[in-house]
Design a protein around this motif. Structure first.
Motif, PDB file in Angstrom:
ATOM      1  N   PRO A  97     -44.189 -34.829 -22.716  1.00  0.00           N
ATOM      2  CA  PRO A  97     -44.661 -34.808 -24.106  1.00  0.00           C
ATOM      3  C   PRO A  97     -44.822 -33.367 -24.608  1.00  0.00           C
ATOM      4  N   VAL A  98     -44.142 -33.057 -25.687  1.00  0.00           N
ATOM      5  CA  VAL A  98     -44.178 -31.707 -26.261  1.00  0.00           C
ATOM      6  C   VAL A  98     -44.623 -31.815 -27.715  1.00  0.00           C
ATOM      7  N   LYS A  99     -45.619 -31.036 -28.058  1.00  0.00           N
ATOM      8  CA  LYS A  99     -46.069 -30.993 -29.447  1.00  0.00           C
ATOM      9  C   LYS A  99     -45.210 -29.976 -30.195  1.00  0.00           C
ATOM     10  N   SER A 148     -45.276 -28.143 -23.026  1.00  0.00           N
ATOM     11  CA  SER A 148     -46.341 -28.844 -23.749  1.00  0.00           C
ATOM     12  C   SER A 148     -46.356 -28.534 -25.246  1.00  0.00           C
ATOM     13  N   GLU A 149     -45.804 -27.373 -25.650  1.00  0.00           N
ATOM     14  CA  GLU A 149     -45.917 -26.994 -27.061  1.00  0.00           C
ATOM     15  C   GLU A 149     -44.753 -26.084 -27.452  1.00  0.00           C
ATOM     16  N   PRO A 156     -36.298 -36.042 -30.130  1.00  0.00           N
ATOM     17  CA  PRO A 156     -36.464 -37.072 -29.094  1.00  0.00           C
ATOM     18  C   PRO A 156     -37.865 -37.678 -29.118  1.00  0.00           C
ATOM     19  N   PRO A 157     -38.019 -38.880 -28.539  1.00  0.00           N
ATOM     20  CA  PRO A 157     -39.318 -39.572 -28.588  1.00  0.00           C
ATOM     21  C   PRO A 157     -40.458 -38.783 -27.952  1.00  0.00           C
ATOM     22  N   ASN A 158     -40.146 -37.931 -26.976  1.00  0.00           N
ATOM     23  CA  ASN A 158     -41.222 -37.185 -26.317  1.00  0.00           C
ATOM     24  C   ASN A 158     -41.760 -36.041 -27.178  1.00  0.00           C
ATOM     25  N   ALA A 159     -41.025 -35.684 -28.232  1.00  0.00           N
ATOM     26  CA  ALA A 159     -41.497 -34.638 -29.150  1.00  0.00           C
ATOM     27  C   ALA A 159     -42.284 -35.290 -30.280  1.00  0.00           C
ATOM     28  N   GLY A 187     -32.136 -22.347 -23.763  1.00  0.00           N
ATOM     29  CA  GLY A 187     -32.962 -22.079 -22.588  1.00  0.00           C
ATOM     30  C   GLY A 187     -34.417 -21.880 -22.948  1.00  0.00           C
ATOM     31  N   PHE A 188     -34.659 -21.235 -24.080  1.00  0.00           N
ATOM     32  CA  PHE A 188     -36.033 -20.996 -24.531  1.00  0.00           C
ATOM     33  C   PHE A 188     -36.732 -22.322 -24.822  1.00  0.00           C
ATOM     34  N   VAL A 189     -36.044 -23.222 -25.533  1.00  0.00           N
ATOM     35  CA  VAL A 189     -36.639 -24.524 -25.873  1.00  0.00           C
ATOM     36  C   VAL A 189     -36.903 -25.332 -24.603  1.00  0.00           C
ATOM     37  N   GLN A 190     -35.971 -25.289 -23.666  1.00  0.00           N
ATOM     38  CA  GLN A 190     -36.129 -26.050 -22.421  1.00  0.00           C
ATOM     39  C   GLN A 190     -37.314 -25.563 -21.591  1.00  0.00           C
TER      40      GLN A 190
END
Length: 529
Positions: free
Chosen positions: A66-68, A40-41, A96-99, A33-36
C-alpha cells in the motif's frame, strides 16, 4: 557521489549527501526506478502532468505494498484545453489498486519535486510531461538523504495545505468542455455573431477557479527587488525658479515636436525637474515624463514610486506615469504597489490593467489570480481585444478603468451604460456651452455617484479632450468603440432616453440635476441665481 550542500532553503547547517545524481538526459528509466523505491509514500509536485508520465508512475507502483500517492498540480481548465495536462493523468482508476491517489490544485504552481518515503528526492526543472521526461533540455538533482527528504516533505505539505481539493464533478466537467472544444465536423458552420459592443466578459468556463495563495514572504521579496531598483537623484540638478520650471513643463515641452521631446537634452531637463525642491514642479515633471513617452526614465519613476520616504504626491505621480508609459519592465513595480493605500495603489492597479495585453501570459494570470478575478482568461481576452496599450492618454485610461471595475465586480453593465449616457450628455454640453461648463464640479458629482476618485474620470471618460472628440467624431479608438459603442449608437440623438436611464437610479439624481442646470433658460451652475 559524495556531495556537501549548504542548503539555506532546507537547513542552515552543512548537509552531507552520500548518494546524488545530476539528471540532464531523458530520464524515464531513472523515474521508474525512483517510483519503485517507494514502499509507503510517493509525493509528486508538478504544474502539468500528461498521461504518459502518469502511466509511468502507475507502472512503477504495481506490485508494491500500500502506497499513499499525493499529487499537486495546477489543474486549471486552460491547461487541459491547451494540452499542457491530460485529464486521464488525474483519474484514480489509472493507478493500481495498492495506490491511494489524492489530487489537489494550486494555481501558479511552478515547483517540480518528487519524494519517495521522505528519503529520496528528485528536484529540478522537469515537469511530469512528455516534454519534461524526454523532449526538453532539463536539469534535475536526485538526492538520497532522510534529512533533506523530511525538509522537502515539510515544504510539500505546506503547498498541500494551500492547495484546493478537487470537486467530485471536476473531471467530468472538464471532459464535457473538451468535447465541446473539438472541431465541428459539420460541413456548414454558422457564422459567429458580431460583437455587440458590450463589456460582458465572454466566458464558457464552467469549472471552479481554485483559490490562489501568494507564496510566503512574497511582499518582502517585492520590497527587496524595489530596493535593488532604487536610484538616488541624478548627478546634476539644474537650478531653476518655480515659475520658469512650470512654464517650461506646461508650455514649451508640450509644444515641442515628438523627436525633440525624446532628445537627450529634453530628457535630462525633465529628469532634473523630477528632483526640484518645489513639490508642484516635481509632480508635474514626473507627470510629463509619462505623458510624453519618456521611457528611458522608467528606472527613475520606479525608484520614486517605491520609495516610502517620498511624498505621496510624488509617488502617485510616478505610479501614474509608469502606467502611461506602457513599459513591460514597469509591471513588477506596479503590481507590487497595487495593494498600497491611496492614489499610489489606485494608479498602480490601473497601470497593471493598462499593461494587461502586453505582459507575459504567466504575469497576466498571476496578477488576476492575486485579485481573485473569477475568470482571468476572459479578462485577458477582453484586454487584448480592447488594445489597452494603444490610443491617447484619455482613451487608454478610460479603457483601463472600465475593464478594471468590471473585472473586479465593482461595476455592472448597467453602470457602464450609465457612464456612457453621462459622457454623451456632458459632451453635448461642452459642444453647445463650451467654456461655460464647470467640468470640475460635474466630475466630482459623477465620481461620488460611481464611488471613484475624481482623477479616475478627469484623466479618462470625462476628459475634456476625449468628450470634445466624441461629440465631433464619435469613437476613433477601437477599444472604446468595443466597450461603449453599442450604447453610444443606441442613445445618440435621444437625450430624453439618456435622462430616463439616469433618472431610474437614485444615486444619479445629483448628476442629472447638475447637467439639467445647464439647459437653456436656466442659470449656469454656480452662478448663484
Amino acid at each position: 557521489m559524495r556531495l556537501n550542500l549548504a542548503l539555506g532553503l532546507w537547513s542552515r547547517k552543512l548537509i552531507t549527501v552520500n548518494n546524488s545524481q545530476v539528471i540532464c538526459i531523458a530520464w524515464t528509466d531513472i523515474l521508474s526506478g525512483f517510483v519503485q523505491s517507494a514502499h509507503s509514500e510517493l509525493l509528486v509536485m508538478s504544474p502539468w502532468i500528461t498521461t504518459a508520465a502518469a502511466r509511468l508512475i502507475s507502472h512503477g507502483l504495481v506490485g508494491a505494498g500500500p502506497v499513499k500517492l499525493q499529487i499537486i498540480a495546477r489543474l486549471d481548465e486552460s491547461d487541459f484545453l491547451t494540452g499542457a495536462s491530460h485529464i486521464d493523468a488525474f483519474r484514480p482508476e489509472i493507478y493500481p489498486p495498492n495506490a491511494r491517489p489524492e489530487f489537489r490544485a494550486l494555481p501558479m504552481l511552478h515547483g517540480k519535486m518528487l519524494l519517495s518515503d521522505r528519503k529520496r528526492v528528485i528536484i529540478g526543472s522537469a515537469n511530469m510531461t512528455d516534454g519534461g521526461l524526454y523532449r526538453n533540455h532539463e536539469v534535475c538533482l536526485l538526492l538520497d538523504s532522510p534529512q533533506i527528504g523530511q525538509e522537502c516533505a515539510d515544504a510539500f505539505f505546506k503547498f498541500w495545505h494551500m492547495a484546493s481539493p478537487l470537486p467530485s464533478d471536476y473531471l467530468s466537467n472538464i471532459e464535457s468542455i473538451l468535447e465541446e472544444a473539438l472541431p465541428n465536423t459539420d460541413e456548414e458552420v454558422a457564422e459567429a455573431p458580431a460583437s455587440s459592443g458590450s463589456l460582458r466578459l465572454r466566458s464558457r468556463r464552467r469549472t471552479p477557479r481554485f483559490k490562489y495563495v501568494s507564496p510566503s514572504q512574497a511582499t518582502k521579496a517585492r520590497r527587496h527587488l524595489a530596493d535593488i531598483l532604487a536610484l538616488g537623484p541624478p548627478d546634476e540638478i539644474l537650478p531653476e525658479d518655480v515659475n520658469s520650471a512650470m512654464s517650461w513643463l506646461t508650455g514649451v515641452l508640450k509644444s515641442l515636436p515628438r523627436e525633440k521631446k525624446l532628445s537627450d537634452g529634453v530628457i535630462r531637463h525633465v529628469e532634473s525637474l523630477m528632483y526640484h525642491p518645489d513639490l508642484s514642479v516635481r509632480s508635474t515633471a514626473i507627470d510629463r515624463a509619462g505623458r510624453n513617452g519618456l521611457r528611458s526614465l522608467v528606472p527613475r519613476l520606479q525608484a520614486l514610486a517605491t520609495n516610502p520616504t517620498e511624498p505621496q504626491r510624488v509617488r502617485s505621480a510616478a505610479a501614474f506615469s509608469l502606467a502611461l508609459l506602457g513599459s513591460q519592465e514597469a509591471f513588477a513595480t506596479l503590481a507590487s504597489l497595487s495593494s498600497s493605500d491611496g492614489d499610489v495603489g489606485r494608479w498602480a492597479l490601473r497601470g497593471c490593467f493598462l499593461l494587461l495585453d502586453v505582459i507575459h501570459q504567466e504575469d497576466q494570470i498571476w496578477f488576476l489570480n492575486d485579485l481573485q478575478i473569477p475568470d482571468p482568461v476572459s479578462v485577458v481576452d477582453l484586454a487584448r481585444r480592447c488594445q489597452m496599450a494603444s490610443g491617447r492618454v484619455s482613451e487608454r485610461m478610460t479603457k483601463a478603468l472600465l475593464v478594471e471595475k468590471c473585472a473586479t465586480g465593482l461595476w455592472t453593465e448597467s453602470d457602464v451604460e450609465a457612464l456612457a449616457c453621462i459622457m454623451m450628455l456632458v459632451a453635448q454640453l461642452l459642444k453647445t456651452r463650451r467654456n461655460r461648463v464647470q467640468l470640475g464640479m460635474i466630475n466630482q458629482i459623477v465620481a461620488d455617484a460611481f464611488g471613484v476618485a475624481p482623477g479616475d474620470l478627469r484623466h479618462g471618460p470625462l476628459s475634456p479632450s476625449l468628450l470634445r472628440s466624441l461629440a465631433s467624431s464619435g469613437f476613433l479608438d477601437h477599444g472604446l468603440s468595443l466597450l461603449l459603442g453599442a450604447t453610444w449608437a443606441r442613445f445618440k440623438g435621444h437625450e430624453t432616453s439618456l435622462r430616463e436611464v439616469l433618472s431610474s437610479v437614485p444615486r444619479f439624481f445629483p448628476v442629472l440635476e447638475i447637467i439639467e442646470s445647464y439647459q437653456p433658460n436656466k442659470p449656469d451652475a454656480g452662478d448663484g441665481k
